[in-house]
Scaffold this active site. Structure first.
Site, PDB file in Angstrom:
ATOM      1  N   CYS A 104      24.486  24.596  -9.643  1.00  0.00           N
ATOM      2  CA  CYS A 104      23.645  24.288  -8.476  1.00  0.00           C
ATOM      3  C   CYS A 104      22.359  23.529  -8.797  1.00  0.00           C
ATOM      4  CB  CYS A 104      23.318  25.565  -7.723  1.00  0.00           C
ATOM      5  SG  CYS A 104      24.775  26.287  -6.953  1.00  0.00           S
ATOM      6  N   ASN A 143      16.470  25.592  -3.902  1.00  0.00           N
ATOM      7  CA  ASN A 143      16.963  25.395  -5.279  1.00  0.00           C
ATOM      8  C   ASN A 143      16.032  24.492  -6.085  1.00  0.00           C
ATOM      9  OD1 ASN A 143      19.089  27.081  -5.063  1.00  0.00           O
ATOM     10  ND2 ASN A 143      20.688  25.531  -5.101  1.00  0.00           N
ATOM     11  N   PHE A 169      12.021  33.558 -12.111  1.00  0.00           N
ATOM     12  CA  PHE A 169      12.206  32.143 -12.476  1.00  0.00           C
ATOM     13  C   PHE A 169      10.997  31.587 -13.235  1.00  0.00           C
ATOM     14  CE2 PHE A 169      15.353  33.005  -9.409  1.00  0.00           C
ATOM     15  CZ  PHE A 169      16.443  32.252  -9.799  1.00  0.00           C
TER      16      PHE A 169
END
Ligand code: NAD
Length: 430
Positions: free
Chosen positions: A263, A211, A252
């Site tokens: 998150c 993450n 991303f």
């Protein structure tokens, strides 16, 4: 296998439903009585494409059940998945593990036969060790095994992500337990999901590192977009050009209003906090967090520029307020920072979001929800396209606003700048 899922939120509900759909017997537990009663009636507490049908189908087939009775559910099950929340602690960067430990406390008192206790919640590295120590005060280590099995699903794509995972990470040194989990996930492994068995600590860290890496990628491209604006370069050309390098990849790498959701913000902070506890500096992640925290100031000054400095009394319409499409989750959405700041400076905010009214804005006098795009846009001075829901991809803005005097700030770069400007719209993007 008899599976107990503790915490029936975004992760717990999807996990429970999907395990039941591949043939297991699942009991989903939550302390929220309304949520459980609604689920029994087929009312789904979250917006997640495909979830509705799967819940109804498996509940009807009696493979899936819902309860608030934690003790009985623990006693009846062999596999216990902990899926409760691990938010950021107030006034700190560390993960608040109160929900985890309160559940662990109940589990340790109610182990009546061998249990595999699996943390699916995102927890800092060494949490599994602490849970093991806590339970072993009360029960022999022969009666339980603590495993880390982090979840990688994305809201909005949760069912697909769970059913067709890229990878399934299972952190345990116990080969017997590893085999049980591998069997559990066998149908998903057959569909191409890679099964990776690691140490428990490594599994915990894989989740946070993944993450944090993705969040860093977003902050990185957002900062490059700041430079692009200064030198008149289209950030999308840069993203595409970079993404074509298979070492980098295109995902991303799209500039926008910054990362949000349940998150990335909390997990980057928690990883930083964990590293500090172990006397390690993570300066890259620290920068990614700071860059994201400052993002709304950059966007606000651009908004001011677009409406020529006068925010007071301007009618600003937000199209989409969730942090991404296909979810109703508002946790840490960039809109939560932008809207109150604009409201404070006297703007009148209208918003439309396909997932409905948002309680976070209820206390603001001049922030109003409309259930139609056209009502939200009527006679506005500025439209901010904040979330890229599909229904925003082909709009006739002039018709929606009813005049030509408005500006459009497309924070997701979904429209062609050339086409917009050619059609006479005062168009801005990132
Ligand atoms: P959530 O807040 O939506 O759900 C948590 C649920 O746990 C709530 O329904 C709450 O009522 C319940 N709960 C809390 N304490 C309980 C208790 N003592 N007994 C029974 N139920 C209890 O959280 P979420 O978004 O599903 O996230 C859960 C975990 O999974 C977090 O650690 C998160 O970081 C991680 N995760 C989330 C996502 C995501 O996209 N949301 C993806 C991967 C991992």
């Amino acid at each position: 296998m008899k599976i107990c899922i503790i915490g029936t939120g975004y992760v717990g509900l999807v996990t429970g439903v999907c395990f039941s759909d591949i043939g297991h017997n699942v009991i989903c537990v939550d302390k929220n009585i309304k949520k459980i009663n609604d689920l029994k009636k087929g009312i789904i507490p979250i917006f997640e494409p495909g979830l509705d049908e799967l819940v109804k189908k498996n509940y009807k087939a009696r493979r899936l059940n819902f309860t608030t009775d934690l003790i009985n559910s623990i006693k009846k099950s062999n596999l216990i998945f902990i899926c409760v929340g691990t938010p950021t602690k107030k006034k700190s960067y560390s993960a608040d593990l109160n929900q985890i430990y309160s559940v662990v406390n109940v589990i340790r008192k109610n182990i009546n036969k061998f249990k595999i206790i699996i943390t699916k919640s995102t927890v800092p590295v060494t949490t599994g060790d602490k849970i093991e120590k806590l339970i072993s005060y009360k029960k022999s280590k022969k009666l339980f095994s603590i495993v880390s099995n982090p979840e990688f699903l994305r809201e909005g794509e949760a069912i697909r992500d769970f059913m067709y995972p890229d990878r399934i990470v299972v952190g345990t040194n116990n080969s017997k337990v590893n085999n049980i989990l591998k069997n559990l996930y066998e149908p998903l492994i057959k569909r191409g999901g890679k099964y990776l068995n690691t140490s428990r600590r490594a599994a915990e860290l894989i989740k946070y590192s993944s993450n944090s890496f993705l969040a860093t990628k977003i902050s990185f491209i957002n900062e490059i977009s700041n430079l692009c604006e200064k030198v008149n370069v289209d950030i999308q050309d840069v993203s595409i050009g970079m993404g074509l390098d298979s070492r980098i990849g295109s995902r991303f790498l799209r500039a926008g209003p910054g990362f949000g959701g349940s998150c990335f913000p909390k997990d980057t902070r928690a990883l930083l906090d964990t590293a500090e506890k172990f006397n390690t500096k993570l300066s890259i992640i620290n920068s990614a967090i700071k860059s994201n925290e400052n993002r709304h100031d950059i966007l606000l000054s651009k908004i001011k520029k677009i409406i020529k400095g006068k925010i007071s009394k301007k009618k600003i319409t937000f199209l989409g307020v969730t942090f991404k499409p296909n979810t109703d989750d508002m946790r840490e959405s960039p809109a939560i920072k932008l809207i109150p700041k604009l409201h404070k400076q006297g703007a009148k905010i209208s918003y439309y979001d396909p997932s409905g009214l948002k309680n976070v804005f209820k206390t603001y006098k001049n922030v109003n929800f409309f259930n139609k795009i056209s009502s939200a846009c009527k006679n506005c001075d500025l439209i901010i396209l904040h979330t890229e829901w599909n229904e925003f991809r082909n709009l006739n803005f002039r018709k929606l606003v009813g005049n030509n005097k408005f500006s459009l700030y497309d924070m997701r770069n979904i429209y062609s700048k050339k086409k917009m400007i050619n059609s006479g719209i005062n168009y801005f993007s990132i």
